[in-house]
Design a protein around this motif. Structure first.
Motif, PDB file in Angstrom:
ATOM      1  N   PHE A 282       0.838  -1.202   0.000  1.00 17.11           N
ATOM      2  CA  PHE A 282       0.000   0.000   0.000  1.00 17.11           C
ATOM      3  C   PHE A 282       0.871   1.249   0.000  1.00 17.11           C
ATOM      4  CE2 PHE A 282      -2.205   3.339   2.441  1.00 17.11           C
ATOM      5  CZ  PHE A 282      -3.372   3.470   1.709  1.00 17.11           C
ATOM      6  N   GLN A 323      -5.946  -3.458   8.797  1.00 17.45           N
ATOM      7  CA  GLN A 323      -4.842  -3.953   7.968  1.00 17.45           C
ATOM      8  C   GLN A 323      -4.040  -5.007   8.724  1.00 17.45           C
ATOM      9  OE1 GLN A 323      -4.061  -3.303   4.799  1.00 17.45           O
ATOM     10  NE2 GLN A 323      -2.104  -4.353   4.699  1.00 17.45           N
ATOM     11  N   LEU A 422      -7.922  -6.948  -1.224  1.00 17.52           N
ATOM     12  CA  LEU A 422      -8.312  -5.546  -1.143  1.00 17.52           C
ATOM     13  C   LEU A 422      -9.684  -5.439  -0.482  1.00 17.52           C
ATOM     14  CD1 LEU A 422      -7.486  -2.615  -2.071  1.00 17.52           C
ATOM     15  CD2 LEU A 422      -8.931  -3.009  -4.072  1.00 17.52           C
ATOM     16  N   ILE A 431     -10.017   2.715   0.322  1.00 14.42           N
ATOM     17  CA  ILE A 431      -9.325   1.454   0.602  1.00 14.42           C
ATOM     18  C   ILE A 431      -9.096   1.315   2.101  1.00 14.42           C
ATOM     19  CG2 ILE A 431      -7.140   0.219   0.306  1.00 14.42           C
ATOM     20  CD1 ILE A 431      -7.005   1.471  -2.522  1.00 14.42           C
ATOM     21  N   TYR A 434      -5.114  -3.518   2.217  1.00 17.16           N
ATOM     22  CA  TYR A 434      -4.435  -3.656   0.920  1.00 17.16           C
ATOM     23  C   TYR A 434      -3.261  -4.599   1.112  1.00 17.16           C
ATOM     24  CZ  TYR A 434      -2.301  -1.815  -3.474  1.00 17.16           C
ATOM     25  OH  TYR A 434      -1.771  -1.638  -4.736  1.00 17.16           O
ATOM     26  N   VAL A 448      -2.444  -6.383  -6.389  1.00 15.00           N
ATOM     27  CA  VAL A 448      -3.652  -5.551  -6.319  1.00 15.00           C
ATOM     28  C   VAL A 448      -3.668  -4.548  -7.468  1.00 15.00           C
ATOM     29  CG1 VAL A 448      -4.880  -3.775  -4.988  1.00 15.00           C
ATOM     30  CG2 VAL A 448      -4.012  -5.809  -3.843  1.00 15.00           C
ATOM     31  N   LYS A 562      -8.069  -4.595  -8.365  1.00  8.50           N
ATOM     32  CA  LYS A 562      -8.614  -3.322  -7.885  1.00  8.50           C
ATOM     33  C   LYS A 562      -9.854  -2.927  -8.674  1.00  8.50           C
ATOM     34  CE  LYS A 562      -5.721   0.058  -6.885  1.00  8.50           C
ATOM     35  NZ  LYS A 562      -4.807   1.231  -7.053  1.00  8.50           N
ATOM     36  N   CYS A 582      -6.814   5.812  -2.321  1.00  7.83           N
ATOM     37  CA  CYS A 582      -6.077   5.653  -1.063  1.00  7.83           C
ATOM     38  C   CYS A 582      -5.639   6.958  -0.409  1.00  7.83           C
ATOM     39  CB  CYS A 582      -4.863   4.756  -1.270  1.00  7.83           C
ATOM     40  SG  CYS A 582      -3.775   5.247  -2.606  1.00  7.83           S
TER      41      CYS A 582
END
Length: 754
Positions: A282, A323, A422, A431, A434, A448, A562, A582
């Motif tokens: 990410f 995450q 994702l 997002i 990720y 991604v 994505k 993002c």
């Protein structure tokens, strides 16, 4: 005897005369050297004006949606603070340890220098210290030291003393401490106290305990030697020395000394190295986007922003805690899946025994291409690639160092399964999690944003959406029986585990999609027509040109993860597809917003609300009783979830799309080398390879009440019409006479391209 006569006689003594000449010469040399340095003969010294406008390089900070630090971009890892952010016990520890007379001297501590001269030089007592002051250290921190052929240390010391004097004339003691704390080097190439606090204790400077503050100050004596990450006990012992100094200079009471010494030193280490830490894929994607964004923005002075030096603050959509849970879930599943994957092949491992796969992989290596350009023959190239050296290798049980050649390494890495995951907010595309791969240090390719893989059965909802949108009743029945399409090279799509008896069954759309029936997906495509399906996919945000052929129904199209995620969001966003994003805003180091970003939502509805509700109900059935039912029966998830599994030909790719009211999650699992697939469908199907990552992730979300807005959210109730249109028997069986007179293997033309 008069004094002058005595002095004259003494000076006539040879050793006295030469000693005096030597002493005066040394004195003149030092004075001359000092003034030559002062005049800039050994390099220009910063003037008072230069010192008044000190500009230090600052790391760009990347923050999650709540302002938590998730990463940095830097040449020097530095985050400046103001004086009021330094706790008093941190300041006390520094002064007691590094410069006890800080508030009394003017940059040069003459008392300390005298002590050093007599004790260190004359009496050879090393306990006297070095005589350096915080201001002298600051001068070194700010301007560094240069290498000179002779008298290098002396020249640098003189330069620092001149700069220190000037600093003291310009700045107050508080300002000097502020500059010092923001520039001093801590272990692991960390610049400034805030970066050190974040790295070693995962907290801000203001929250450092007395023990943590003393430990960090203790490392200043020798960064690597007292590095708490490498030498915890040694660092703890040094911390206790700092406590002793604080007692000596009355910054800490004697009574409390033992209490603080008995405290454990507990690290909460977080590396902000570009390759490790939370969400590395990410952060790399954010960096790529920032490069484009900053290229079009200038500072007030008309200069371009420097991502690595200008201390920008980048606010992102990522949820730090979510995450962490996603990464943990991924590691738990892939670790086990990798083991099962390798075991399933036994000794017949394609990454070793399949010569064609291995030869192709060798020729794709950058080293091979380089040697080929140099004109080397294949045998010479292979000989070069067989040279061994020690390399660090990724391993799920812990990284190892082994003596390997490039070819050995290739064979080792060819076996690894990789992944992409994702999670986005369906109404905005923000997002939340990720994961671009299993470990960014060893696998830089991002699955991604960069990868395009065949999407398998996850494409079927696009076909069914087009069918319903164009008037097909959800209770339309199609036979499971195979059909040979003669105008497409006698192509005969089949179902997994199909048998002759199944050819007499007929499923409605809900049953067909929830059980991912291939033969019916192709028949629905034939009925609605490929052009309408392609148009539907485009409306849902799929920008890539898709194959205009019947196998489209089975997901032969290669689509970016994505983009697929944004398309599926339309089922939860009133028919509007979103573009996953993002970055929300970028600030300069003073907190001024220099750029901000809003969600990118497709303006036009991709389909009617009726179609949306029907499709959601069908994909709920996929989870409740279809191919994704292990979410209920194996992982015991009771949340509102709709979804779709996907598996491609030869089990090369496993997919799972999960729709919950406030979160869309897509997971993919496969081998980076597309010639290597799972040995069995049972192991490689999306329900087994990709679905468990989401399942474990959601299990973890369920245990944390802070995610109740996601885990406890409910789908809206469908309209009466939707429920009525879906209210039919899931399957019908052909009657006796139809079974008797119908052909087992039907042959027809595929007309859906017209």
């Amino acid at each position: 005897m008069p004094f002058f006569i005595w002095l004259f006689r003494v000076l006539k003594i040879k050793w006295v005369k030469w000693g005096l000449i030597f002493g005066v010469s040394v004195f003149v040399f030092f004075i001359g050297l000092y003034f030559s340095i002062y005049l800039g003969l050994f390099g220009k010294l910063p003037s008072k004006e230069d010192l008044s406008s000190i500009k230090q390089e600052q790391a760009t900070q990347v923050l999650d949606k709540d302002g938590a630090l998730i990463g940095k971009y830097y040449i020097y890892d530095r985050q400046p603070l103001t004086f009021d952010k330094f706790p008093q016990h941190l300041i006390d520890a520094l002064i007691a340890t590094e410069d006890a007379r800080f508030y009394e001297h003017d940059g040069i501590d003459n008392v300390s220098l005298a002590r050093v001269f007599f004790k260190n030089i004359i009496l050879q007592d090393k306990s006297a210290g070095g005589g350096s002051t915080i201001t002298l250290q600051l001068a070194k921190n700010l301007f560094g030291r240069k290498d000179y052929p002779v008298f290098g240390m002396l020249i640098n010391k003189f330069k620092e003393s001149i700069i220190a004097k000037r600093i003291e004339e310009i700045y107050s003691k508080k300002e000097i401490l502020t500059l010092y704390f923001n520039t001093v080097t801590f272990p692991d190439n960390t610049y400034g106290i805030e970066s050190a606090a974040q790295k070693f204790f995962n907290k801000t400077t203001n929250d450092l305990t007395r023990s943590e503050a003393a430990a960090l100050i203790g490392t200043l004596k020798a960064n690597n030697y007292f590095n708490p990450r490498l030498h915890l006990q040694r660092s703890k012992d040094r911390r206790d020395v700092v406590f002793n100094q604080m007692v000596k200079y009355e910054y800490l009471s004697k009574d409390s000394l033992e209490f603080y010494k008995n405290q454990d030193l507990v690290l909460d280490y977080r590396s902000f190295n570009h390759d490790v830490g939370i969400a590395p894929y990410f952060r790399e994607q954010v960096k790529k986007e920032l490069a484009v964004i900053l290229d079009s923005i200038n500072t007030n002075e008309g200069k371009s922003y420097d991502l690595y030096r200008d201390g920008l603050i980048v606010h992102t959509t990522l949820d730090f805690k979510m995450q962490e849970l996603a990464e943990t879930a991924m590691r738990e599943h892939l670790n086990k899946l990798q083991s099962d994957f390798e075991a399933s092949f036994g000794k017949q491992t394609p990454w070793k025994t399949n010569g064609q796969i291995f030869e192709t992989a060798i020729k794709s290596l950058n080293k091979y291409k380089f040697y080929k350009k140099q004109g080397l023959a294949d045998k010479q190239i292979k000989d070069s690639l067989l040279l061994k050296n020690e390399i660090e290798l990724f391993n799920w049980k812990g990284d190892t160092i082994q003596n390997m050649s490039t070819i050995d390494s290739l064979s080792y890495y060819l076996k690894f399964l990789n992944t992409g995951m994702l999670s986005i907010e369906p109404k905005t595309g923000a997002i939340k999690t990720y994961i671009g791969g299993i470990d960014y240090r060893y696998f830089k390719y991002d699955h991604v944003s960069q990868s395009e893989r065949q999407v398998g059965s996850t494409f079927k909802p696009f076909v069914y959406t087009a069918a319903i949108e164009n008037g097909m009743n959800p209770c339309t029945y199609f036979s499971l029986g195979e059909v040979t399409y003669k105008n497409y090279d006698n192509w005969t799509p089949s179902n997994s585990g199909s048998n002759e008896e199944n050819s007499y069954l007929n499923y409605n759309l809900e049953t067909a999609l929830s059980n991912s029936i291939n033969t019916i997906a192709v028949k629905v495509l034939n009925e609605v027509g490929i052009p309408k399906v392609l148009e539907q996919a485009k409306k849902m945000g799929i920008s890539k040109e898709l194959p205009n052929q019947p196998s489209l129904a089975l997901g032969v199209a290669e689509i970016n993860l994505k983009e697929l995620t944004g398309a599926y969001a339309s089922f939860l966003n009133k028919g509007h597809a979103v573009m996953p994003y993002c970055i929300t805003k970028i600030e300069d180091k003073k907190g001024n917003i220099i750029a901000s970003f809003k969600p990118q939502i497709k303006k036009d509805e991709a389909f009617t609300d009726y179609t949306r509700q029907v499709m959601l109900q069908i994909m709920k059935s996929t989870v409740n009783s279809g191919t994704a039912s292990r979410l209920r029966f194996t992982y015991n998830l009771t949340n509102d979830i709709a979804g779709k599994t996907g598996t491609t030909q030869d089990n090369k790719d496993g997919w799972f799309v999960a729709l919950t009211p406030n979160l869309v999650t897509v997971t993919w699992v496969g081998n980076d080398n597309q010639a290597i697939g799972f040995r069995t469908t049972g192991l490689g199907q999306g329900a087994n390879s990709a679905l468990p990552i989401f399942a474990k992730f959601y299990q973890k979300l369920n245990t944390d009440s802070s995610f109740n807005n996601i885990t406890k959210s409910k789908f809206e109730s469908p309209t009466v019409k939707v429920l009525e249109d879906l209210n039919c028997e899931p399957e019908k069986r052909d009657g006796f006479f139809k079974r008797l007179f119908s052909k087992k293997n039907k042959t027809k033309d595929f007309k859906g391209t017209e």
